[in-house]
Design a protein around this motif. Structure first.
Motif, PDB file in Angstrom:
ATOM      1  N   PRO A  88      -5.208   9.436  83.756  1.00  0.00           N
ATOM      2  CA  PRO A  88      -5.785   8.501  84.735  1.00  0.00           C
ATOM      3  C   PRO A  88      -5.082   8.578  86.089  1.00  0.00           C
TER       4      PRO A  88
ATOM      5  N   THR B 274      -5.503   5.901  88.310  1.00  0.00           N
ATOM      6  CA  THR B 274      -5.037   4.529  88.520  1.00  0.00           C
ATOM      7  C   THR B 274      -4.463   4.035  87.202  1.00  0.00           C
ATOM      8  N   GLY B 275      -3.965   2.861  87.214  1.00  0.00           N
ATOM      9  CA  GLY B 275      -3.240   2.354  86.065  1.00  0.00           C
ATOM     10  C   GLY B 275      -3.982   2.397  84.750  1.00  0.00           C
ATOM     11  N   ASP B 276      -5.117   1.720  84.693  1.00  0.00           N
ATOM     12  CA  ASP B 276      -5.798   1.546  83.425  1.00  0.00           C
ATOM     13  C   ASP B 276      -6.665   2.753  83.096  1.00  0.00           C
ATOM     14  N   ARG B 277      -6.523   3.260  81.853  1.00  0.00           N
ATOM     15  CA  ARG B 277      -7.274   4.453  81.444  1.00  0.00           C
ATOM     16  C   ARG B 277      -8.787   4.232  81.535  1.00  0.00           C
ATOM     17  N   MET B 278      -9.228   3.138  80.939  1.00  0.00           N
ATOM     18  CA  MET B 278     -10.662   2.856  80.881  1.00  0.00           C
ATOM     19  C   MET B 278     -11.224   2.693  82.291  1.00  0.00           C
ATOM     20  N   GLU B 279     -10.488   1.950  83.131  1.00  0.00           N
ATOM     21  CA  GLU B 279     -10.946   1.704  84.495  1.00  0.00           C
ATOM     22  C   GLU B 279     -11.008   3.022  85.271  1.00  0.00           C
ATOM     23  N   SER B 280      -9.974   3.841  85.084  1.00  0.00           N
ATOM     24  CA  SER B 280      -9.934   5.131  85.761  1.00  0.00           C
ATOM     25  C   SER B 280     -11.149   5.964  85.379  1.00  0.00           C
TER      26      SER B 280
END
Lengths: 341, 438
Positions: free
Chosen positions: A248, A250-256
């Protein structure tokens, strides 16, 4: 059954049409019946599938977006018509492919694009990328994409000018150019827009690229109408999803993962550009590998390249490999053992 | 579970005549019986102009293994022996017989001494050969020769009732109206092959026939089973049939017996039964007459040699001028150009198609590489590449993409949105490649 002899007598009403054998019959090899889905029908379906995302772009960016789309479609048709008239070739504008190229190209541009540059790109796409190689079916790379990259190289400023709408989202700060999600990710600033913004399309970007939702609707339409098969979009998007989930930005995998999937030209590319018949493989295996390749190159360019977006380059590179992909994924014919031909 | 295969196409079925009971055709005034209706050596005439012949009398014969005798389908007088080109473009000799309308059977026609249940293998084979039975699905391979070559080499007997071509319902009607002939014939074929069972393969678009056959198999023919396959073209191609039912893939250039299977058409099985039970030679068959130019599409029981114009008249004539007249199904049938083209043992249908119903889009576009032909090819070939290489004169690469493995089912040409006559390209490549080889 065999013993009941009953003579057939047909009652004919007064005025029934009676035809005789014609002087000439068509004597041709089989099959004697063919599909009624022809090239123009397929192109029409692509145009229909592009419409929702395109209309949203027009609503979102204003009448100038509509102007660009209209001009681009007309210029492409006209360029093809003139070229074929001048060279005394059969006129093929009725197959609809020039219109598709025109619309795709316009949807790939910011709505601020100066019109002369657009005209130049349209002529480049139709004449240099498509017609010089022999017209529809003979071009090696996707005309709309090649023209987009042509503009990108020639007028990088105009291509990155996503400005002039003061109401672009809450995080809009820059007065001249608005940072897209991808440029902001590139600069290590994290996503500049929320996933909801990207999904519905209330962000700066190219005319037809902003609304992930409506691009998905168009893609599903193409799949349902069997204009395209699932292989390329699924392997392309799947590869991008997997890579951005594992690494990723950005921080969050799912959000990325969701940001990268919805941002930029990925959905337009995966459903409408990478699936371009002429410049994609015909075998199932070839299509899967092609999708994976496009996905990997897209992520590579987004992460490591100088450009924020890599979809166009990825698909163009994929286009060049199509012949080899077809050749190395040639299926084993029915009844033959693998490896033996 | 329904069996199937990968690829293939779903075509408009046009099974308009599925409910039309088979009607015997009004006896034709004149028949022209071709001396070559099978694959193999053509027969020589046994009669001369002016001779009187009876129904069922042998009028043509040849020596050799791959041969089927030809019988008169009417009683009457030989009025001419003529040579013409048939639908395959080959020169054939026809024996033209003026029908006396008496239908006098030849004295030699008599049932076997033994009942069909007790007939020996040799008796069945001899009756099949004497009756002149060749495959009635279209390929017209002599049935006795196929049986002889398969004895001891096969473990599976399949009866092809798939009827995957659009329009044709001849087998469907036969199964409904005379199932005992088909089932009885299957038992006879199984006995010749030394098998204890046989399997009838039906597409799932014929639920009434499936139900009837299942019931009969359960009650009277416990040795036989019914396999249901999905309705998809070309399900009735014996390669796809074997693949769907037995999971075996027949390598190109091999015969079904090489993978332990043998396939007969339903009407062929019925003909074998009639030959053994009644001593009846093959001199009539069911023909589906259909197409959008025919007033009243129907299934007719037609004496071999009847000109197609008689069939059209029996179906109420034409409503509009046909653009194509087809012997067989629209996918693999042959175009007819003569109104007096006779019905042969392999004629399953006569189609009269208007310009609108038949293909009319050839050469409209260049290949756009949409890959639909690749998706539908049941042989897993790359038809677009074969066509492109053939067009460029590069036959080596056409072969590398599978030209010689093509069964010419026409699925690719059907589905092609650019209207490219892919099958013709493949045939051209095959002809050149065969020539180069020899």
């Amino acid at each position: 059954m065999m013993n009941k002899v009953k003579e057939v007598t047909v009652e004919r009403n007064e005025g029934d049409p009676v035809a005789t054998m014609p002087e000439r019959l068509t004597v041709a090899a089989s099959p004697h019946e063919k599909t009624r889905t022809h090239v123009p029908h397929l192109m029409r379906d692509v145009l229909i599938a592009l419409l929702p995302a395109c209309l949203f772009g027009i609503l979102w960016f204003g009448p100038r977006a509509a102007l660009l789309c209209g001009i681009s479609v007309l210029t492409c048709i006209l360029a093809e018509l003139l070229y074929e008239k001048l060279l005394r070739r059969p006129v093929t504008v009725r197959d609809g492919s020039a219109a598709v190229t025109g619309l795709l190209l316009a949807m790939n541009l910011p709505y601020t694009m100066p019109i002369p540059m657009l005209l130049l790109a349209d002529v480049f796409a139709i004449i240099l990328v498509k017609q010089i190689f022999g017209g529809l079916g003979k071009n090696i790379v996707n005309p709309a994409l090649a023209a987009r990259v042509f503009l990108f190289m020639s007028f990088p400023g105009a291509m990155a000018n996503f400005s002039a709408r003061p109401d672009f989202g809450a995080s809009y700060t820059d007065a001249v150019t608005s940072a897209t999600t991808l440029t902001s990710l590139k600069e290590g600033l994290g996503g500049s827009f929320t996933i909801t913004d990207l999904f519905f399309g209330t962000t700066p970007g190219c005319i037809g690229e902003v609304s992930a939702l409506l691009l998905l609707v168009g893609g599903v339409y193409l799949l349902c109408r069997r204009v395209i098969t699932w292989h390329i979009p699924v392997s392309y998007l799947g590869t991008v999803a997997l890579l951005t989930f594992l690494i990723p930005r950005t921080g969050d995998r799912m959000e990325s993962m969701l940001l990268e999937l919805c941002a930029g030209g990925l959905l337009l590319g995966a459903f409408f550009m990478a699936t371009d018949y002429v410049t994609s493989p015909v075998t199932r295996g070839g299509r899967l590998i092609y999708g994976v390749l496009c996905g990997a190159i897209t992520v590579f360019i987004r992460y490591c390249g100088v450009y924020a977006e890599g979809v166009s380059f990825a698909i163009l590179i994929g286009n060049l490999l199509v012949y080899y992909l077809d050749r190395f994924t040639r299926p084993t014919p029915f009844g033959k053992r693998r490896g033996k031909r | 579970m329904k069996h199937s295969f990968r690829g293939g196409i779903h075509i408009r079925e046009h099974k308009n005549t599925a409910t039309c009971a088979v009607i015997p055709l009004k006896p034709p005034a004149r028949v022209a019986i071709p001396l070559s209706q099978h694959i193999g050596i053509p027969c020589g005439p046994l009669v001369a102009v002016g001779d009187t012949v009876k129904k069922g009398q042998v009028i043509g014969r040849a020596e050799g293994g791959l041969v089927c005798p030809v019988h008169s389908s009417v009683s009457g007088k030989v009025s001419a022996i003529r040579t013409r080109r048939n639908i395959h473009g080959m020169a054939v000799t026809d024996i033209v017989i003026d029908n006396d309308g008496q239908d006098t059977w030849d004295e030699s026609i008599h049932p076997l001494a033994a009942s069909p249940n007790e007939a020996t293998v040799e008796e069945i084979l001899a009756a099949t050969e004497a009756a002149g039975i060749s495959g009635m699905g279209g390929a017209s391979f002599p049935t006795h020769a196929k049986l002889r070559s398969a004895i001891g080499r096969v473990d599976t007997l399949l009866i092809n009732c798939a009827e995957c071509e659009p329009y044709i319902t001849a087998n469907h009607r036969l199964l409904l109206e005379d199932p005992h002939a088909v089932l009885g014939g299957t038992l006879l074929l199984a006995r010749v092959l030394g098998l204890s069972c046989g399997c009838l393969v039906v597409e799932d678009n014929k639920p009434d026939a499936i139900a009837l056959l299942r019931e009969l198999c359960q009650q009277e023919y416990p040795a036989l089973t019914v396999a249901v396959v999905r309705t998809k073209y070309p399900q009735g191609d014996e390669r796809q049939l074997i693949r769907a039912v037995k999971g075996r893939e027949l390598p190109p250039g091999k015969l079904p017996a090489d993978v332990g299977c043998v396939v007969f058409n339903a009407e062929t099985a019925a003909s074998v039964f009639r030959a053994v039970a009644y001593g009846r030679p093959l001199c009539e068959r069911i023909v589906t007459v259909d197409g959008d130019c025919v007033r009243e599409p129907n299934n007719l029981l037609v004496p071999i040699g009847t000109p197609v114009s008689d069939l059209i008249a029996a179906c109420g004539g034409l409503t509009e001028e046909p653009a194509r007249m087809v012997s067989g199904g629209p996918m693999m049938g042959f175009a007819i150009w003569q109104e007096d083209e006779p019905v042969t043992k392999g004629t399953s249908a006569l189609l009269l198609l208007s310009k609108k119903a038949s293909a009319g889009y050839e050469g409209a576009h260049e290949c756009i590489r949409c890959g639909r032909c690749v998706g539908v090819c049941p042989m897993r070939l790359l038809p677009n590449y074969i066509a492109a290489y053939t067009r460029a004169g590069d036959y080596e690469n056409a072969a590398a993409n599978g030209a010689m493995s093509c069964v010419e089912c026409g699925s690719c040409a059907y589905i092609c949105p650019a209207g490219i006559p892919i099958v013709q390209y493949v045939r051209a490549a095959k002809a050149v490649l065969r020539q180069k080889k020899s």
